[in-house]
Design a protein around this motif. Structure first.
Motif, PDB file in Angstrom:
ATOM      1  N   ILE A 125    -123.294  58.202  87.118  1.00 54.39           N
ATOM      2  CA  ILE A 125    -124.712  58.541  87.114  1.00 54.39           C
ATOM      3  C   ILE A 125    -125.502  57.379  87.700  1.00 54.39           C
ATOM      4  CG2 ILE A 125    -126.697  59.053  85.650  1.00 54.39           C
ATOM      5  CD1 ILE A 125    -124.809  60.312  83.674  1.00 54.39           C
ATOM      6  N   GLN A 126    -126.310  57.678  88.705  1.00 57.70           N
ATOM      7  CA  GLN A 126    -127.171  56.658  89.292  1.00 57.70           C
ATOM      8  C   GLN A 126    -128.302  56.343  88.325  1.00 57.70           C
ATOM      9  OE1 GLN A 126    -126.782  55.021  92.267  1.00 57.70           O
ATOM     10  NE2 GLN A 126    -124.795  55.986  92.302  1.00 57.70           N
ATOM     11  N   SER A 127    -128.619  55.092  88.180  1.00 62.86           N
ATOM     12  CA  SER A 127    -129.709  54.721  87.283  1.00 62.86           C
ATOM     13  C   SER A 127    -131.042  55.064  87.939  1.00 62.86           C
ATOM     14  CB  SER A 127    -129.652  53.241  86.931  1.00 62.86           C
ATOM     15  OG  SER A 127    -129.802  52.453  88.070  1.00 62.86           O
ATOM     16  N   SER A 128    -131.864  55.752  87.201  1.00 61.55           N
ATOM     17  CA  SER A 128    -133.190  56.120  87.649  1.00 61.55           C
ATOM     18  C   SER A 128    -134.125  55.913  86.474  1.00 61.55           C
ATOM     19  CB  SER A 128    -133.209  57.575  88.106  1.00 61.55           C
ATOM     20  OG  SER A 128    -134.523  57.976  88.370  1.00 61.55           O
ATOM     21  N   CYS A 129    -135.166  55.168  86.685  1.00 62.56           N
ATOM     22  CA  CYS A 129    -136.068  54.856  85.581  1.00 62.56           C
ATOM     23  C   CYS A 129    -136.592  56.108  84.888  1.00 62.56           C
ATOM     24  CB  CYS A 129    -137.238  54.010  86.069  1.00 62.56           C
ATOM     25  SG  CYS A 129    -136.758  52.341  86.551  1.00 62.56           S
ATOM     26  N   GLU A 130    -136.847  57.157  85.652  1.00 63.48           N
ATOM     27  CA  GLU A 130    -137.405  58.371  85.071  1.00 63.48           C
ATOM     28  C   GLU A 130    -136.461  59.035  84.080  1.00 63.48           C
ATOM     29  OE1 GLU A 130    -137.341  57.889  88.453  1.00 63.48           O
ATOM     30  OE2 GLU A 130    -139.435  57.301  88.654  1.00 63.48           O
ATOM     31  N   ILE A 158    -133.783  55.976  78.823  1.00 64.12           N
ATOM     32  CA  ILE A 158    -134.329  56.024  77.474  1.00 64.12           C
ATOM     33  C   ILE A 158    -135.394  54.934  77.259  1.00 64.12           C
ATOM     34  CG2 ILE A 158    -132.597  54.509  76.436  1.00 64.12           C
ATOM     35  CD1 ILE A 158    -132.554  56.503  74.074  1.00 64.12           C
ATOM     36  N   TYR A 159    -135.342  53.859  78.035  1.00 63.27           N
ATOM     37  CA  TYR A 159    -136.295  52.759  77.897  1.00 63.27           C
ATOM     38  C   TYR A 159    -137.592  52.968  78.674  1.00 63.27           C
ATOM     39  CZ  TYR A 159    -132.307  50.316  75.943  1.00 63.27           C
ATOM     40  OH  TYR A 159    -131.243  49.970  75.174  1.00 63.27           O
ATOM     41  N   TYR A 160    -137.677  54.029  79.459  1.00 60.34           N
ATOM     42  CA  TYR A 160    -138.850  54.308  80.296  1.00 60.34           C
ATOM     43  C   TYR A 160    -139.761  55.263  79.530  1.00 60.34           C
ATOM     44  CZ  TYR A 160    -141.289  55.030  84.760  1.00 60.34           C
ATOM     45  OH  TYR A 160    -142.215  55.065  85.772  1.00 60.34           O
ATOM     46  N   VAL A 161    -140.824  54.725  78.955  1.00 56.85           N
ATOM     47  CA  VAL A 161    -141.682  55.523  78.074  1.00 56.85           C
ATOM     48  C   VAL A 161    -143.136  55.470  78.541  1.00 56.85           C
ATOM     49  CG1 VAL A 161    -140.194  55.232  76.055  1.00 56.85           C
ATOM     50  CG2 VAL A 161    -142.036  53.621  76.472  1.00 56.85           C
ATOM     51  N   TYR A 162    -143.899  56.444  78.094  1.00 55.11           N
ATOM     52  CA  TYR A 162    -145.313  56.534  78.450  1.00 55.11           C
ATOM     53  C   TYR A 162    -146.140  55.708  77.466  1.00 55.11           C
ATOM     54  CZ  TYR A 162    -149.769  58.493  79.895  1.00 55.11           C
ATOM     55  OH  TYR A 162    -151.043  58.650  80.373  1.00 55.11           O
ATOM     56  N   ASP A 163    -146.968  54.827  77.984  1.00 58.86           N
ATOM     57  CA  ASP A 163    -147.865  54.006  77.168  1.00 58.86           C
ATOM     58  C   ASP A 163    -149.237  54.668  77.195  1.00 58.86           C
ATOM     59  OD1 ASP A 163    -149.356  52.116  75.859  1.00 58.86           O
ATOM     60  OD2 ASP A 163    -148.915  50.488  77.248  1.00 58.86           O
ATOM     61  N   GLU A 164    -149.630  55.240  76.070  1.00 60.38           N
ATOM     62  CA  GLU A 164    -150.905  55.955  76.016  1.00 60.38           C
ATOM     63  C   GLU A 164    -152.102  55.026  76.181  1.00 60.38           C
ATOM     64  OE1 GLU A 164    -151.089  58.425  72.567  1.00 60.38           O
ATOM     65  OE2 GLU A 164    -149.242  59.479  73.088  1.00 60.38           O
ATOM     66  N   ASP A 210    -131.426  59.352  78.887  1.00 59.94           N
ATOM     67  CA  ASP A 210    -132.212  59.894  77.783  1.00 59.94           C
ATOM     68  C   ASP A 210    -131.751  61.328  77.551  1.00 59.94           C
ATOM     69  OD1 ASP A 210    -134.052  60.351  75.814  1.00 59.94           O
ATOM     70  OD2 ASP A 210    -135.762  60.532  77.159  1.00 59.94           O
ATOM     71  N   ASP A 211    -130.784  61.498  76.659  1.00 60.08           N
ATOM     72  CA  ASP A 211    -130.177  62.794  76.385  1.00 60.08           C
ATOM     73  C   ASP A 211    -130.789  63.387  75.121  1.00 60.08           C
ATOM     74  OD1 ASP A 211    -128.567  65.015  76.331  1.00 60.08           O
ATOM     75  OD2 ASP A 211    -126.773  63.933  75.673  1.00 60.08           O
ATOM     76  N   GLU A 212    -131.911  64.072  75.275  1.00 58.31           N
ATOM     77  CA  GLU A 212    -132.585  64.677  74.127  1.00 58.31           C
ATOM     78  C   GLU A 212    -131.721  65.734  73.465  1.00 58.31           C
ATOM     79  OE1 GLU A 212    -136.530  65.998  74.989  1.00 58.31           O
ATOM     80  OE2 GLU A 212    -136.916  64.268  76.260  1.00 58.31           O
ATOM     81  N   TYR A 213    -130.966  66.475  74.255  1.00 57.59           N
ATOM     82  CA  TYR A 213    -130.092  67.507  73.694  1.00 57.59           C
ATOM     83  C   TYR A 213    -128.969  66.888  72.879  1.00 57.59           C
ATOM     84  CZ  TYR A 213    -132.619  70.622  76.781  1.00 57.59           C
ATOM     85  OH  TYR A 213    -133.599  71.327  77.400  1.00 57.59           O
ATOM     86  N   GLY A 214    -128.478  65.740  73.296  1.00 58.06           N
ATOM     87  CA  GLY A 214    -127.423  65.054  72.555  1.00 58.06           C
ATOM     88  C   GLY A 214    -127.900  64.623  71.174  1.00 58.06           C
ATOM     89  N   ARG A 215    -129.125  64.150  71.084  1.00 55.41           N
ATOM     90  CA  ARG A 215    -129.674  63.770  69.773  1.00 55.41           C
ATOM     91  C   ARG A 215    -129.855  64.990  68.893  1.00 55.41           C
ATOM     92  NH1 ARG A 215    -133.127  60.000  72.878  1.00 55.41           N
ATOM     93  NH2 ARG A 215    -134.672  61.650  72.907  1.00 55.41           N
TER      94      ARG A 215
END
Length: 62
Positions: free
Chosen positions: A5-10, A13-19, A52-57
């Motif tokens: 898997i190529q790393s892509s920031c999007e 799991i560490y790439y989050v939205y800062d409100e 960031d595997d939301e389904y895995g969690r």
């Protein structure tokens, strides 16, 4: 043969939205050397990338 898997920031799991700042950012704490390398040459394949595997969690919660 498994594809790497190529790393892509999007997708990381560490790439989050800062409100507060209204933008996405990497929340992985980097030391000074790592930050300099990141800002000057960039990471082609980030060593800290985690998918960031939301389904895995969700599967673990069942």
């Amino acid at each position: 043969m498994a594809k790497k898997i190529q790393s892509s920031c999007e997708l990381c799991i560490y790439y989050v939205y800062d409100e507060y700042d209204e933008c996405y950012e990497c929340v992985k704490n980097l030391d000074e050397d790592e930050m300099l390398r990141f800002l000057t040459s960039g990471y082609n394949n980030c060593p800290y990338f985690q998918l960031d595997d939301e389904y895995g969690r969700a599967r673990k919660q069942i």
